[in-house]
Design a protein around this motif. Structure first.
Motif, PDB file in Angstrom:
ATOM      1  N   PHE A  44       2.901  49.213   6.237  1.00 47.07           N
ATOM      2  CA  PHE A  44       2.020  48.044   6.301  1.00 47.07           C
ATOM      3  C   PHE A  44       0.764  48.241   5.456  1.00 47.07           C
ATOM      4  O   PHE A  44       0.374  47.361   4.683  1.00 47.07           O
ATOM      5  CB  PHE A  44       1.634  47.750   7.759  1.00 47.07           C
ATOM      6  N   GLN A  45       0.124  49.389   5.588  1.00 48.04           N
ATOM      7  CA  GLN A  45      -1.117  49.631   4.851  1.00 48.04           C
ATOM      8  C   GLN A  45      -0.892  49.622   3.344  1.00 48.04           C
ATOM      9  O   GLN A  45      -1.674  49.013   2.588  1.00 48.04           O
ATOM     10  CB  GLN A  45      -1.709  50.984   5.270  1.00 48.04           C
ATOM     11  N   THR A  46       0.173  50.258   2.894  1.00 47.46           N
ATOM     12  CA  THR A  46       0.436  50.342   1.461  1.00 47.46           C
ATOM     13  C   THR A  46       0.799  48.979   0.879  1.00 47.46           C
ATOM     14  O   THR A  46       0.353  48.616  -0.213  1.00 47.46           O
ATOM     15  CB  THR A  46       1.567  51.347   1.187  1.00 47.46           C
ATOM     16  N   LEU A  47       1.588  48.204   1.623  1.00 47.89           N
ATOM     17  CA  LEU A  47       1.960  46.875   1.143  1.00 47.89           C
ATOM     18  C   LEU A  47       0.747  45.950   1.118  1.00 47.89           C
ATOM     19  O   LEU A  47       0.568  45.179   0.166  1.00 47.89           O
ATOM     20  CB  LEU A  47       3.070  46.285   2.017  1.00 47.89           C
ATOM     21  N   ARG A  48      -0.099  46.036   2.140  1.00 45.48           N
ATOM     22  CA  ARG A  48      -1.315  45.211   2.155  1.00 45.48           C
ATOM     23  C   ARG A  48      -2.197  45.538   0.947  1.00 45.48           C
ATOM     24  O   ARG A  48      -2.720  44.638   0.284  1.00 45.48           O
ATOM     25  CB  ARG A  48      -2.081  45.442   3.458  1.00 45.48           C
ATOM     26  N   ALA A  49      -2.334  46.820   0.630  1.00 47.89           N
ATOM     27  CA  ALA A  49      -3.133  47.218  -0.534  1.00 47.89           C
ATOM     28  C   ALA A  49      -2.495  46.719  -1.825  1.00 47.89           C
ATOM     29  O   ALA A  49      -3.199  46.271  -2.747  1.00 47.89           O
ATOM     30  CB  ALA A  49      -3.283  48.733  -0.568  1.00 47.89           C
ATOM     31  N   LEU A  68      -7.111  38.783 -19.309  1.00 54.18           N
ATOM     32  CA  LEU A  68      -6.600  40.130 -19.082  1.00 54.18           C
ATOM     33  C   LEU A  68      -6.740  40.497 -17.611  1.00 54.18           C
ATOM     34  O   LEU A  68      -7.841  40.427 -17.048  1.00 54.18           O
ATOM     35  CB  LEU A  68      -7.362  41.139 -19.940  1.00 54.18           C
ATOM     36  N   CYS A  69      -5.624  40.879 -16.994  1.00 49.86           N
ATOM     37  CA  CYS A  69      -5.661  41.288 -15.595  1.00 49.86           C
ATOM     38  C   CYS A  69      -6.414  42.608 -15.451  1.00 49.86           C
ATOM     39  O   CYS A  69      -6.354  43.472 -16.328  1.00 49.86           O
ATOM     40  CB  CYS A  69      -4.242  41.454 -15.053  1.00 49.86           C
ATOM     41  N   SER A  70      -7.092  42.755 -14.336  1.00 46.67           N
ATOM     42  CA  SER A  70      -7.799  44.002 -14.052  1.00 46.67           C
ATOM     43  C   SER A  70      -6.831  45.018 -13.449  1.00 46.67           C
ATOM     44  O   SER A  70      -5.632  44.750 -13.294  1.00 46.67           O
ATOM     45  CB  SER A  70      -8.962  43.717 -13.098  1.00 46.67           C
ATOM     46  N   ASP A  71      -7.329  46.173 -13.102  1.00 48.18           N
ATOM     47  CA  ASP A  71      -6.517  47.268 -12.563  1.00 48.18           C
ATOM     48  C   ASP A  71      -6.316  47.075 -11.055  1.00 48.18           C
ATOM     49  O   ASP A  71      -7.277  47.198 -10.295  1.00 48.18           O
ATOM     50  CB  ASP A  71      -7.213  48.596 -12.835  1.00 48.18           C
ATOM     51  N   PRO A  72      -5.092  46.782 -10.614  1.00 52.36           N
ATOM     52  CA  PRO A  72      -4.889  46.571  -9.176  1.00 52.36           C
ATOM     53  C   PRO A  72      -5.147  47.823  -8.351  1.00 52.36           C
ATOM     54  O   PRO A  72      -5.522  47.743  -7.179  1.00 52.36           O
ATOM     55  CB  PRO A  72      -3.419  46.143  -9.085  1.00 52.36           C
ATOM     56  N   GLY A  73      -4.989  48.993  -8.963  1.00 54.40           N
ATOM     57  CA  GLY A  73      -5.206  50.238  -8.237  1.00 54.40           C
ATOM     58  C   GLY A  73      -6.665  50.539  -7.965  1.00 54.40           C
ATOM     59  O   GLY A  73      -6.971  51.433  -7.171  1.00 54.40           O
ATOM     60  N   ALA A  74      -7.560  49.804  -8.596  1.00 49.01           N
ATOM     61  CA  ALA A  74      -8.988  50.032  -8.400  1.00 49.01           C
ATOM     62  C   ALA A  74      -9.548  49.233  -7.224  1.00 49.01           C
ATOM     63  O   ALA A  74     -10.736  49.320  -6.917  1.00 49.01           O
ATOM     64  CB  ALA A  74      -9.752  49.671  -9.670  1.00 49.01           C
ATOM     65  N   VAL A  75      -8.687  48.453  -6.563  1.00 48.59           N
ATOM     66  CA  VAL A  75      -9.136  47.561  -5.488  1.00 48.59           C
ATOM     67  C   VAL A  75      -8.970  48.239  -4.135  1.00 48.59           C
ATOM     68  O   VAL A  75      -7.923  48.825  -3.842  1.00 48.59           O
ATOM     69  CB  VAL A  75      -8.332  46.246  -5.510  1.00 48.59           C
ATOM     70  N   SER A  76     -10.008  48.163  -3.315  1.00 42.56           N
ATOM     71  CA  SER A  76      -9.934  48.648  -1.933  1.00 42.56           C
ATOM     72  C   SER A  76      -9.860  47.459  -0.990  1.00 42.56           C
ATOM     73  O   SER A  76     -10.507  46.435  -1.225  1.00 42.56           O
ATOM     74  CB  SER A  76     -11.170  49.494  -1.583  1.00 42.56           C
ATOM     75  N   VAL A  77      -9.075  47.582   0.073  1.00 42.11           N
ATOM     76  CA  VAL A  77      -8.979  46.522   1.073  1.00 42.11           C
ATOM     77  C   VAL A  77     -10.169  46.615   2.006  1.00 42.11           C
ATOM     78  O   VAL A  77     -10.456  47.684   2.553  1.00 42.11           O
ATOM     79  CB  VAL A  77      -7.662  46.636   1.867  1.00 42.11           C
ATOM     80  N   ALA A  78     -10.872  45.502   2.180  1.00 39.86           N
ATOM     81  CA  ALA A  78     -12.007  45.441   3.094  1.00 39.86           C
ATOM     82  C   ALA A  78     -11.561  44.814   4.410  1.00 39.86           C
ATOM     83  O   ALA A  78     -11.056  43.693   4.420  1.00 39.86           O
ATOM     84  CB  ALA A  78     -13.134  44.622   2.473  1.00 39.86           C
ATOM     85  N   GLY A  79     -11.715  45.532   5.496  1.00 32.99           N
ATOM     86  CA  GLY A  79     -11.294  45.010   6.802  1.00 32.99           C
ATOM     87  C   GLY A  79      -9.810  44.727   6.818  1.00 32.99           C
ATOM     88  O   GLY A  79      -8.992  45.561   6.412  1.00 32.99           O
ATOM     89  N   THR A  80      -9.439  43.524   7.240  1.00 28.38           N
ATOM     90  CA  THR A  80      -8.024  43.156   7.267  1.00 28.38           C
ATOM     91  C   THR A  80      -7.503  42.739   5.898  1.00 28.38           C
ATOM     92  O   THR A  80      -6.296  42.661   5.690  1.00 28.38           O
ATOM     93  CB  THR A  80      -7.786  41.977   8.227  1.00 28.38           C
ATOM     94  N   GLY A  81      -8.418  42.441   4.982  1.00 25.25           N
ATOM     95  CA  GLY A  81      -8.029  41.907   3.684  1.00 25.25           C
ATOM     96  C   GLY A  81      -7.975  40.390   3.657  1.00 25.25           C
ATOM     97  O   GLY A  81      -7.879  39.784   2.593  1.00 25.25           O
ATOM     98  N   GLY A  82      -8.035  39.764   4.834  1.00 22.90           N
ATOM     99  CA  GLY A  82      -7.929  38.307   4.915  1.00 22.90           C
ATOM    100  C   GLY A  82      -9.017  37.582   4.147  1.00 22.90           C
ATOM    101  O   GLY A  82      -8.741  36.620   3.416  1.00 22.90           O
ATOM    102  N   ASP A  83     -10.257  38.036   4.287  1.00 21.27           N
ATOM    103  CA  ASP A  83     -11.353  37.361   3.582  1.00 21.27           C
ATOM    104  C   ASP A  83     -11.235  37.537   2.076  1.00 21.27           C
ATOM    105  O   ASP A  83     -11.576  36.628   1.307  1.00 21.27           O
ATOM    106  CB  ASP A  83     -12.702  37.891   4.072  1.00 21.27           C
ATOM    107  N   GLN A  84     -10.747  38.698   1.635  1.00 20.95           N
ATOM    108  CA  GLN A  84     -10.546  38.901   0.203  1.00 20.95           C
ATOM    109  C   GLN A  84      -9.518  37.913  -0.342  1.00 20.95           C
ATOM    110  O   GLN A  84      -9.717  37.314  -1.407  1.00 20.95           O
ATOM    111  CB  GLN A  84     -10.067  40.328  -0.063  1.00 20.95           C
ATOM    112  N   VAL A  85      -8.426  37.736   0.385  1.00 15.88           N
ATOM    113  CA  VAL A  85      -7.380  36.814  -0.068  1.00 15.88           C
ATOM    114  C   VAL A  85      -7.915  35.389  -0.127  1.00 15.88           C
ATOM    115  O   VAL A  85      -7.647  34.650  -1.077  1.00 15.88           O
ATOM    116  CB  VAL A  85      -6.141  36.917   0.839  1.00 15.88           C
TER     117      VAL A  85
END
Length: 196
Positions: A44-49, A68-85
């Motif tokens: 779950f954690q890896t898929l959410r990230a 140009l897309c940014s680096d997806p690996g540079a993103v950290s999930v904050a809390g549940t990730g819901g607000d980021q989405v």
């Protein structure tokens, strides 16, 4: 050929899908981070990230001057990730569908913007299902949006990309009379009857 009407429909469906995904993430706050998911390589954690990271990358691409897309690996999930989405969905809503008229650049490669948008809709419908199923949450995208992804996905699921050891697991046979969500996840290498 780029069609404003079709891309508008895809943009609207993606926005609805992302809002539903944000709700799933918020509602899954008590799901163990190491819980299995139907996407067998990810817990779950890896898929959410993965979901939050790539959505950030795609959004940065569609909203930047150079696409140009940014680096997806540079993103950290904050809390549940819901607000980021939700925030990313709002950013996309400002620039789509017009931004899809330009190619989206991913590293050294590029793809037509409308194709990238359809790919995102398909990806987040399926990964939304993965996360919802892992968390025991409901997931019900509109049938019309699912049918659009059922039309699009086979063009991406070539032998180079689907099968053992590849980006997508082999398709799971699903009756043609099954609901569109079951057919889409089966096509994408998931068992529609998967349970945690």
């Amino acid at each position: 050929m780029w069609s404003y009407r079709r891309i508008m429909e895809t943009s609207t469906a993606l926005n609805q899908t992302l809002k539903s995904l944000a709700d799933v993430l918020d509602g899954a706050s008590d799901t163990p981070l190491d819980a299995p998911t139907p996407c067998s390589e990810f817990d779950f954690q890896t898929l959410r990230a993965h979901v939050v990271g790539w959505l950030t990358a795609f959004t940065d691409g569609f909203t930047s001057d150079d696409h140009l897309c940014s680096d997806p690996g540079a993103v950290s999930v904050a809390g549940t990730g819901g607000d980021q989405v939700r925030e990313l969905a709002e950013r996309l809503d400002v620039v789509l569908p017009e931004a899809a008229a330009e190619p989206l650049r991913i590293g050294e490669s590029a793809m037509p913007g409308d194709m990238a948008l359809s790919m995102m809709l398909w990806e987040y419908q399926v990964h939304g299902w993965d996360l919802a199923r892992a968390a025991g949450r409901p997931w019900a995208p509109a049938d019309s949006a699912l049918e659009a992804s059922l039309e699009f996905a086979p063009g991406m699921l070539t032998p180079d990309f689907q099968g053992e050891g590849k980006a997508f697991a082999a398709s799971v046979p699903v009756p043609e009379t099954a609901p569109p969500l079951d057919r889409l996840v089966g096509l994408s290498g998931r068992d529609p009857h998967w349970t945690a």
